[in-house]
Scaffold this motif. Sequence first.
Motif, PDB file in Angstrom:
ATOM      1  N   ASP A 174       0.860  -1.165   0.000  1.00  0.00           N
ATOM      2  CA  ASP A 174       0.000   0.000   0.000  1.00  0.00           C
ATOM      3  C   ASP A 174       0.911   1.234   0.000  1.00  0.00           C
ATOM      4  OD1 ASP A 174      -1.578   2.250   1.179  1.00  0.00           O
ATOM      5  OD2 ASP A 174      -3.116   0.703   1.362  1.00  0.00           O
ATOM      6  N   PRO A 175       0.609   2.260  -0.809  1.00  0.00           N
ATOM      7  CA  PRO A 175       1.492   3.443  -0.843  1.00  0.00           C
ATOM      8  C   PRO A 175       1.624   4.132   0.506  1.00  0.00           C
ATOM      9  CG  PRO A 175      -0.555   3.841  -2.038  1.00  0.00           C
ATOM     10  CD  PRO A 175      -0.493   2.384  -1.769  1.00  0.00           C
ATOM     11  N   LEU A 176       0.629   3.987   1.379  1.00  0.00           N
ATOM     12  CA  LEU A 176       0.745   4.579   2.713  1.00  0.00           C
ATOM     13  C   LEU A 176       1.776   3.848   3.556  1.00  0.00           C
ATOM     14  CD1 LEU A 176      -3.016   5.224   3.478  1.00  0.00           C
ATOM     15  CD2 LEU A 176      -1.273   6.895   2.831  1.00  0.00           C
ATOM     16  N   GLU A 177       2.082   2.624   3.203  1.00  0.00           N
ATOM     17  CA  GLU A 177       3.156   1.885   3.869  1.00  0.00           C
ATOM     18  C   GLU A 177       4.492   2.135   3.173  1.00  0.00           C
ATOM     19  OE1 GLU A 177       4.589  -2.726   4.786  1.00  0.00           O
ATOM     20  OE2 GLU A 177       2.637  -2.346   3.855  1.00  0.00           O
ATOM     21  N   LEU A 178       4.462   2.193   1.830  1.00  0.00           N
ATOM     22  CA  LEU A 178       5.706   2.353   1.070  1.00  0.00           C
ATOM     23  C   LEU A 178       6.290   3.755   1.221  1.00  0.00           C
ATOM     24  CD1 LEU A 178       7.736   1.124  -0.936  1.00  0.00           C
ATOM     25  CD2 LEU A 178       6.280   1.961  -2.788  1.00  0.00           C
ATOM     26  N   ALA A 179       5.452   4.777   1.246  1.00  0.00           N
ATOM     27  CA  ALA A 179       5.952   6.157   1.253  1.00  0.00           C
ATOM     28  C   ALA A 179       6.950   6.425   2.379  1.00  0.00           C
ATOM     29  CB  ALA A 179       4.788   7.138   1.308  1.00  0.00           C
ATOM     30  N   ALA A 219      25.964   9.733 -13.483  1.00  0.00           N
ATOM     31  CA  ALA A 219      24.975   9.262 -12.511  1.00  0.00           C
ATOM     32  C   ALA A 219      24.690  10.345 -11.480  1.00  0.00           C
ATOM     33  CB  ALA A 219      25.468   8.003 -11.806  1.00  0.00           C
ATOM     34  N   VAL A 220      23.423  10.420 -11.086  1.00  0.00           N
ATOM     35  CA  VAL A 220      23.003  11.287  -9.983  1.00  0.00           C
ATOM     36  C   VAL A 220      22.168  10.443  -9.031  1.00  0.00           C
ATOM     37  CG1 VAL A 220      21.575  13.270  -9.299  1.00  0.00           C
ATOM     38  CG2 VAL A 220      23.041  13.422 -11.327  1.00  0.00           C
ATOM     39  N   ALA A 221      22.409  10.596  -7.747  1.00  0.00           N
ATOM     40  CA  ALA A 221      21.651   9.865  -6.740  1.00  0.00           C
ATOM     41  C   ALA A 221      21.100  10.842  -5.711  1.00  0.00           C
ATOM     42  CB  ALA A 221      22.516   8.812  -6.051  1.00  0.00           C
ATOM     43  N   VAL A 222      19.881  10.562  -5.264  1.00  0.00           N
ATOM     44  CA  VAL A 222      19.176  11.425  -4.327  1.00  0.00           C
ATOM     45  C   VAL A 222      18.775  10.614  -3.101  1.00  0.00           C
ATOM     46  CG1 VAL A 222      17.081  12.803  -3.977  1.00  0.00           C
ATOM     47  CG2 VAL A 222      18.278  12.910  -6.166  1.00  0.00           C
ATOM     48  N   ARG A 223      19.146  11.083  -1.929  1.00  0.00           N
ATOM     49  CA  ARG A 223      18.638  10.479  -0.696  1.00  0.00           C
ATOM     50  C   ARG A 223      17.287  11.117  -0.401  1.00  0.00           C
ATOM     51  NH1 ARG A 223      18.491  11.508   4.799  1.00  0.00           N
ATOM     52  NH2 ARG A 223      19.597  13.489   4.532  1.00  0.00           N
ATOM     53  N   ILE A 224      16.239  10.329  -0.421  1.00  0.00           N
ATOM     54  CA  ILE A 224      14.873  10.842  -0.364  1.00  0.00           C
ATOM     55  C   ILE A 224      14.539  11.351   1.037  1.00  0.00           C
ATOM     56  CG2 ILE A 224      12.435  10.240  -0.644  1.00  0.00           C
ATOM     57  CD1 ILE A 224      13.335   8.154  -2.719  1.00  0.00           C
ATOM     58  N   THR A 225      14.014  12.578   1.089  1.00  0.00           N
ATOM     59  CA  THR A 225      13.650  13.178   2.371  1.00  0.00           C
ATOM     60  C   THR A 225      12.163  13.500   2.476  1.00  0.00           C
ATOM     61  OG1 THR A 225      14.157  15.395   1.529  1.00  0.00           O
ATOM     62  CG2 THR A 225      15.932  14.211   2.685  1.00  0.00           C
ATOM     63  N   GLU A 226      11.431  13.401   1.367  1.00  0.00           N
ATOM     64  CA  GLU A 226      10.012  13.768   1.375  1.00  0.00           C
ATOM     65  C   GLU A 226       9.279  13.001   0.287  1.00  0.00           C
ATOM     66  OE1 GLU A 226       7.292  17.866   1.232  1.00  0.00           O
ATOM     67  OE2 GLU A 226       9.350  17.873   0.468  1.00  0.00           O
ATOM     68  N   THR A 227       8.130  12.453   0.637  1.00  0.00           N
ATOM     69  CA  THR A 227       7.320  11.686  -0.317  1.00  0.00           C
ATOM     70  C   THR A 227       5.844  12.036  -0.130  1.00  0.00           C
ATOM     71  OG1 THR A 227       7.107   9.831   1.233  1.00  0.00           O
ATOM     72  CG2 THR A 227       8.922   9.719  -0.370  1.00  0.00           C
ATOM     73  N   GLU A 228       5.033  11.661  -1.113  1.00  0.00           N
ATOM     74  CA  GLU A 228       3.575  11.754  -1.011  1.00  0.00           C
ATOM     75  C   GLU A 228       2.959  10.487  -1.563  1.00  0.00           C
ATOM     76  OE1 GLU A 228       2.838  16.597  -1.392  1.00  0.00           O
ATOM     77  OE2 GLU A 228       2.320  15.280  -3.073  1.00  0.00           O
ATOM     78  N   ALA A 229       1.987   9.932  -0.852  1.00  0.00           N
ATOM     79  CA  ALA A 229       1.298   8.723  -1.287  1.00  0.00           C
ATOM     80  C   ALA A 229       0.062   9.091  -2.103  1.00  0.00           C
ATOM     81  CB  ALA A 229       0.901   7.885  -0.080  1.00  0.00           C
ATOM     82  N   TYR A 230      -0.195   8.286  -3.147  1.00  0.00           N
ATOM     83  CA  TYR A 230      -1.385   8.447  -3.984  1.00  0.00           C
ATOM     84  C   TYR A 230      -2.011   7.070  -4.186  1.00  0.00           C
ATOM     85  CZ  TYR A 230      -0.056  13.258  -4.685  1.00  0.00           C
ATOM     86  OH  TYR A 230       0.244  14.580  -4.455  1.00  0.00           O
ATOM     87  N   ARG A 231      -3.341   7.005  -3.945  1.00  0.00           N
ATOM     88  CA  ARG A 231      -3.958   5.696  -3.751  1.00  0.00           C
ATOM     89  C   ARG A 231      -5.103   5.407  -4.729  1.00  0.00           C
ATOM     90  NH1 ARG A 231      -6.940   2.416  -0.207  1.00  0.00           N
ATOM     91  NH2 ARG A 231      -5.692   0.680   0.579  1.00  0.00           N
ATOM     92  N   GLY A 232      -4.909   5.690  -5.988  1.00  0.00           N
ATOM     93  CA  GLY A 232      -5.821   5.260  -7.037  1.00  0.00           C
ATOM     94  C   GLY A 232      -7.262   5.699  -6.865  1.00  0.00           C
ATOM     95  N   SER A 233      -8.169   4.755  -7.043  1.00  0.00           N
ATOM     96  CA  SER A 233      -9.603   5.064  -7.044  1.00  0.00           C
ATOM     97  C   SER A 233     -10.122   5.497  -5.678  1.00  0.00           C
ATOM     98  CB  SER A 233     -10.388   3.841  -7.531  1.00  0.00           C
ATOM     99  OG  SER A 233     -10.160   2.726  -6.691  1.00  0.00           O
ATOM    100  N   HIS A 255      -3.591  -1.659  -9.527  1.00  0.00           N
ATOM    101  CA  HIS A 255      -4.161  -0.815  -8.485  1.00  0.00           C
ATOM    102  C   HIS A 255      -4.081   0.681  -8.783  1.00  0.00           C
ATOM    103  CE1 HIS A 255      -4.461  -4.435  -6.140  1.00  0.00           C
ATOM    104  NE2 HIS A 255      -4.919  -3.769  -5.097  1.00  0.00           N
ATOM    105  N   GLY A 256      -3.132   1.122  -9.586  1.00  0.00           N
ATOM    106  CA  GLY A 256      -2.990   2.543  -9.855  1.00  0.00           C
ATOM    107  C   GLY A 256      -2.433   3.320  -8.682  1.00  0.00           C
ATOM    108  N   TRP A 257      -1.550   2.694  -7.914  1.00  0.00           N
ATOM    109  CA  TRP A 257      -0.971   3.308  -6.720  1.00  0.00           C
ATOM    110  C   TRP A 257       0.447   3.800  -7.008  1.00  0.00           C
ATOM    111  CZ3 TRP A 257      -2.123  -1.104  -2.656  1.00  0.00           C
ATOM    112  CH2 TRP A 257      -3.504  -1.121  -2.370  1.00  0.00           C
ATOM    113  N   GLY A 258       0.855   4.838  -6.291  1.00  0.00           N
ATOM    114  CA  GLY A 258       2.215   5.325  -6.463  1.00  0.00           C
ATOM    115  C   GLY A 258       2.633   6.273  -5.354  1.00  0.00           C
ATOM    116  N   VAL A 259       3.929   6.562  -5.318  1.00  0.00           N
ATOM    117  CA  VAL A 259       4.505   7.479  -4.333  1.00  0.00           C
ATOM    118  C   VAL A 259       5.342   8.513  -5.077  1.00  0.00           C
ATOM    119  CG1 VAL A 259       6.024   7.714  -2.349  1.00  0.00           C
ATOM    120  CG2 VAL A 259       4.566   5.688  -2.553  1.00  0.00           C
TER     121      VAL A 259
END
Length: 224
Positions: free
Chosen positions: A15-20, A36-50, A96-100
């Motif tokens: 579930d994106p709420l768990e993955l984010a 190459a460029v690498a980013v240490r992620i500091t902020e995300t947003e969950a999106y949960r399809g339908s 499911h159409g889910w993403g972060v």
Amino acid sequence: MPIVPTPPPSWFERDPLELAPLLLGGVLRRADASGAVAVRITETEAYRGSDDPGAHTFRGKTARNATMFGPGGRVYCYFTYGMHHAVNIVAGPEGHGWGVLVRAGEIVEGHELALERRSARRRTKPTGELARGPGNVAQALGATLVDDGAALTGAELGDGVTGPDGVEAATWSFAPAEVPPPYRTGPRVGVSGPGGDASAFPWRFWVPGEPSVSAYRPAVQRQR
């Protein structure tokens, strides 16, 4: 930076709420012929399809959002506001159409290349965090619509992976943090309508104290 093996696709099939929050502190890396460029992620947003009126996939599958309906562990890249690209990681099982959304991060590899890319459309070089905000994340990584659907395989550049035009494709990898950092939650930035309801959708996750994290701004209602 040595390439760390990316988890199998099943790791992203959550579930994106768990993955984010699990993406926080992890390193997202893109390599192409430029470097190459690498980013240490500091902020995300969950999106949960339908279930989520703020999601691109709320009303179903289209040519633009088709990647989000694919298997987890792929890159969903889109162009928005006629200005910039944004990078998402597909979550959940296929269909499911889910993403972060990767909203912000700290450049930990390829700083000069990221600076060059961020400077390309500016009169002066940017200062401060180079990957603060989703458009800046994508620009620093060099991500475009060509990357939409790319798998987070962790393959080495030169492994023979080619894009639809026959040109060697960029390679993507993601290394989770050994211990995900503490995080906070709140409303998503710039989401209008019901999906921007702060109490119903506190689906932005960030690492407190990180200078790369976005300042919260509510959506501006556009006049027709």
